[in-house]
Design a protein around this motif. Structure first.
Motif, PDB file in Angstrom:
ATOM      1  N   MET A   1       0.790  -1.191   0.136  1.00 22.26           N
ATOM      2  CA  MET A   1       0.039   0.187  -0.004  1.00 22.26           C
ATOM      3  C   MET A   1       0.774   1.397   0.000  1.00 22.26           C
ATOM      4  N   LEU A   2       0.423   2.253  -1.000  1.00 29.65           N
ATOM      5  CA  LEU A   2       1.192   3.404  -0.836  1.00 29.65           C
ATOM      6  C   LEU A   2       0.198   4.673  -0.482  1.00 29.65           C
ATOM      7  N   VAL A   3      -0.968   4.496  -0.661  1.00 31.68           N
ATOM      8  CA  VAL A   3      -2.190   5.588  -0.218  1.00 31.68           C
ATOM      9  C   VAL A   3      -3.105   4.872   0.743  1.00 31.68           C
ATOM     10  N   SER A   4      -3.671   5.753   1.791  1.00 36.02           N
ATOM     11  CA  SER A   4      -4.784   5.123   2.473  1.00 36.02           C
ATOM     12  C   SER A   4      -5.378   6.499   2.757  1.00 36.02           C
ATOM     13  N   VAL A   5      -6.866   6.370   2.710  1.00 35.81           N
ATOM     14  CA  VAL A   5      -7.868   7.551   2.808  1.00 35.81           C
ATOM     15  C   VAL A   5      -8.917   7.006   3.572  1.00 35.81           C
ATOM     16  N   ILE A   6      -9.373   7.701   4.594  1.00 38.57           N
ATOM     17  CA  ILE A   6     -10.507   7.636   5.430  1.00 38.57           C
ATOM     18  C   ILE A   6     -11.571   8.881   5.154  1.00 38.57           C
ATOM     19  N   PHE A   7     -13.075   8.240   4.685  1.00 38.53           N
ATOM     20  CA  PHE A   7     -13.992   9.142   4.555  1.00 38.53           C
ATOM     21  C   PHE A   7     -14.773   8.856   5.781  1.00 38.53           C
ATOM     22  N   ILE A   8     -14.991  10.134   6.587  1.00 36.79           N
ATOM     23  CA  ILE A   8     -15.797  10.058   7.626  1.00 36.79           C
ATOM     24  C   ILE A   8     -16.930  11.078   7.622  1.00 36.79           C
ATOM     25  N   GLU A   9     -18.212  10.384   7.700  1.00 34.48           N
ATOM     26  CA  GLU A   9     -19.360  11.269   7.470  1.00 34.48           C
ATOM     27  C   GLU A   9     -19.617  11.803   8.940  1.00 34.48           C
ATOM     28  N   LYS A  10     -19.754  13.153   8.639  1.00 38.12           N
ATOM     29  CA  LYS A  10     -20.246  14.225   9.817  1.00 38.12           C
ATOM     30  C   LYS A  10     -21.577  14.605   9.914  1.00 38.12           C
ATOM     31  N   GLU A  11     -22.001  15.541  10.781  1.00 37.99           N
ATOM     32  CA  GLU A  11     -23.490  16.119  10.506  1.00 37.99           C
ATOM     33  C   GLU A  11     -23.446  16.876   9.277  1.00 37.99           C
ATOM     34  N   ASP A  12     -22.492  17.680   9.084  1.00 33.78           N
ATOM     35  CA  ASP A  12     -22.865  18.845   7.875  1.00 33.78           C
ATOM     36  C   ASP A  12     -21.775  18.522   6.936  1.00 33.78           C
ATOM     37  N   MET A  13     -21.079  17.672   6.898  1.00 36.52           N
ATOM     38  CA  MET A  13     -19.893  17.468   5.910  1.00 36.52           C
ATOM     39  C   MET A  13     -19.331  15.959   5.981  1.00 36.52           C
ATOM     40  N   VAL A  14     -18.525  15.705   5.124  1.00 32.28           N
ATOM     41  CA  VAL A  14     -17.608  14.426   4.981  1.00 32.28           C
ATOM     42  C   VAL A  14     -16.141  14.986   5.259  1.00 32.28           C
ATOM     43  N   LYS A  15     -15.591  14.423   6.545  1.00 26.81           N
ATOM     44  CA  LYS A  15     -14.279  14.734   6.730  1.00 26.81           C
ATOM     45  C   LYS A  15     -13.228  13.809   5.966  1.00 26.81           C
ATOM     46  N   ILE A  16     -12.055  14.141   5.513  1.00 26.07           N
ATOM     47  CA  ILE A  16     -11.373  13.053   4.772  1.00 26.07           C
ATOM     48  C   ILE A  16      -9.895  13.208   5.346  1.00 26.07           C
ATOM     49  N   SER A  17      -9.453  12.164   5.688  1.00 23.94           N
ATOM     50  CA  SER A  17      -7.864  12.288   5.929  1.00 23.94           C
ATOM     51  C   SER A  17      -7.030  11.193   4.984  1.00 23.94           C
ATOM     52  N   PHE A  18      -6.065  11.832   4.445  1.00 29.67           N
ATOM     53  CA  PHE A  18      -5.169  11.136   3.568  1.00 29.67           C
ATOM     54  C   PHE A  18      -3.694  10.682   4.081  1.00 29.67           C
ATOM     55  N   ARG A  19      -3.183   9.550   3.930  1.00 30.47           N
ATOM     56  CA  ARG A  19      -1.993   9.379   4.299  1.00 30.47           C
ATOM     57  C   ARG A  19      -1.272   8.679   3.150  1.00 30.47           C
ATOM     58  N   SER A  20       0.055   8.825   3.020  1.00 34.04           N
ATOM     59  CA  SER A  20       0.945   7.967   1.874  1.00 34.04           C
ATOM     60  C   SER A  20       2.283   7.866   2.343  1.00 34.04           C
ATOM     61  N   LYS A  21       2.841   6.897   1.519  1.00 31.82           N
ATOM     62  CA  LYS A  21       4.269   6.523   1.668  1.00 31.82           C
ATOM     63  C   LYS A  21       5.529   7.260   0.740  1.00 31.82           C
ATOM     64  N   GLY A  22       6.575   7.507   1.262  1.00 29.63           N
ATOM     65  CA  GLY A  22       7.600   7.962  -0.011  1.00 29.63           C
ATOM     66  C   GLY A  22       7.257   9.088  -0.733  1.00 29.63           C
ATOM     67  N   ASN A  23       7.581   9.200  -1.847  1.00 27.64           N
ATOM     68  CA  ASN A  23       7.226  10.383  -2.659  1.00 27.64           C
ATOM     69  C   ASN A  23       6.041  10.387  -3.309  1.00 27.64           C
ATOM     70  N   VAL A  24       5.039  10.133  -2.551  1.00 30.90           N
ATOM     71  CA  VAL A  24       3.470  10.408  -3.125  1.00 30.90           C
ATOM     72  C   VAL A  24       2.798  11.510  -2.560  1.00 30.90           C
ATOM     73  N   PRO A  25       2.782  12.505  -3.366  1.00 30.60           N
ATOM     74  CA  PRO A  25       2.262  13.708  -2.890  1.00 30.60           C
ATOM     75  C   PRO A  25       0.489  13.788  -2.918  1.00 30.60           C
ATOM     76  N   ILE A  26       0.014  13.028  -1.626  1.00 30.08           N
ATOM     77  CA  ILE A  26      -1.383  12.885  -1.471  1.00 30.08           C
ATOM     78  C   ILE A  26      -2.020  14.181  -1.110  1.00 30.08           C
ATOM     79  N   ASN A  27      -1.103  15.284  -0.605  1.00 32.60           N
ATOM     80  CA  ASN A  27      -1.625  16.585  -0.403  1.00 32.60           C
ATOM     81  C   ASN A  27      -2.240  17.198  -1.575  1.00 32.60           C
TER      82      ASN A  27
END
Ligand code: 5GP
Ligand code: MN
Length: 344
Positions: free
Chosen positions: A274-300
């Motif tokens: 795995m190089l990329v992991s993403v979590i989608f969290i459904e909140k009351e008024d929006m979806v919050k997303i967190s991204f993680r990656s390894k090495g030179n993978v510019p997930i930002n």
């Protein structure tokens, strides 16, 4: 042994010193949804300023996880959403404001507008990329593994290293370990270890801190994690990517509390390949997303371009008002081209 020197710009320190000299009431603002680094660096600065005879106050835009409540002087933190009037009054009467562990008012949550309009002088202490020019003196350095590392350099550059007592050291150490995956990421550097060595020498109990931070979860949180890794996980081996989905119903079922999902996004990265992991969290008024990656993978870049966010190359966040399923569909739509771009 090679002693690696403080990395702070001396001219900037002189400017900060002048602002500190003429200020008494000082507000410290961590980012919204503060993490260990934001709260650790804010509490370290708070205690340092007290020792300098100032009247500091931390105004956190929102609440933070219970695993940070043990930090020294935690009870002194004002949570803006728990008492807006008192916080606003304090801010309006302050001489100086520190913007800590973030570099845009957009990350100051509900305080965004108030800070924007505040006449007080401002100093930023942060390690995120692409800082906005919103302050009078900006300490912004992406080579720092944590704002707490920069905070140590800041205090040392002011000539006040001797004021770092055990409590301040505990706060700084907590921010450094939580922002570096327990010093495992490549964001830490030889100087980090020198600083950590110095913090240890100031009498902190490393084992107690780790236990407070990492062995302090509720049973509900553990079961929510189990759910995420079982029913919530989708692995896309062809893109070396994993996606975790959490619905509002999931959060309700496992009695979600602020901070319970902290760190979940890291788990899929320990699946082979795995190089990329993403979590989608459904909140009351929006979806919050967190991204993680390894090495030179510019997930930002994905967070910034498609999900109103940003962050570091390997750790970024964003949000959307799209429906949960639409947000995931959008990510899956842009993933093939992003993945292809990695190999070019
Ligand atoms: P987390 O996923 O833990 O919320 O955030 C991971 C990293 O991305 C943190 O360093 C955080 O500061 C940054 N980040 C999270 N959300 C945003 C956002 O909306 N905008 C920007 N610029 N950075 C974010
Ligand atoms: Mn940080």
């Amino acid at each position: 042994m090679n002693n690696i020197k403080n990395r702070i710009d001396i001219d900037l320190i002189a400017k900060a010193e002048a602002l500190l000299y003429e200020s008494e009431k000082i507000a410290i603002i961590p980012h919204s949804g503060p993490d260990g680094d934001a709260i650790g660096s804010s509490l370290a600065l708070y205690q340092y300023l007290k020792k300098k005879g100032k009247m500091p106050k931390i105004v956190s835009p929102s609440a933070y996880p219970v695993f940070l409540n043990w930090l020294p002087k935690n009870s002194e933190v004002m949570i803006y959403t728990n008492g807006k009037k008192a916080a606003e009054e304090y801010l309006k009467s302050s001489d100086l404001v520190f913007i800590v562990d973030h570099n845009s008012f957009k990350r100051s949550g509900d305080l965004e507008k108030i800070l924007q309009d505040l006449p007080a002088k401002k100093i930023m202490i942060d390690h995120h990329p692409e800082p906005e020019q919103i302050v009078d003196v900006m300490f912004s350095d992406t080579s720092m593994c944590a704002t707490c590392e920069l905070m140590y350099e800041f205090i040392e550059a002011l000539g006040d290293e001797n004021l770092i007592d055990t409590h301040i050291a505990e706060c700084l150490y907590t921010g450094i370990v939580t922002d570096t995956g327990g010093l495992s990421y490549n964001s830490s550097n030889p100087r980090t270890y020198q600083i950590v060595g110095d913090l240890l020498a100031r009498g902190i109990d490393k084992s107690k801190i780790h236990s407070n931070v990492y062995d302090n979860f509720s049973t509900d949180r553990m079961k929510l994690l189990g759910h995420c890794l079982d029913r919530g996980l989708e692995v896309l081996p062809e893109y070396q990517t994993a996606i975790i989905t959490l619905t509002k119903e999931d959060l309700l079922k496992f009695n979600y509390k602020d901070g319970d999902t902290e760190g979940f996004v890291n788990y899929p990265l320990s699946i082979q390949g795995m190089l990329v992991s993403v979590i989608f969290i459904e909140k009351e008024d929006m979806v919050k997303i967190s991204f993680r990656s390894k090495g030179n993978v510019p997930i930002n870049a994905v967070a910034a371009e498609y999900f109103n966010g940003g962050g570091h190359m390997n750790a970024a966040g964003g949000r959307t008002t799209d429906q949960l399923k639409d947000a995931i569909a959008k990510f899956k739509e842009v993933l093939p081209a992003f993945y292809k771009s990695l190999n070019q």
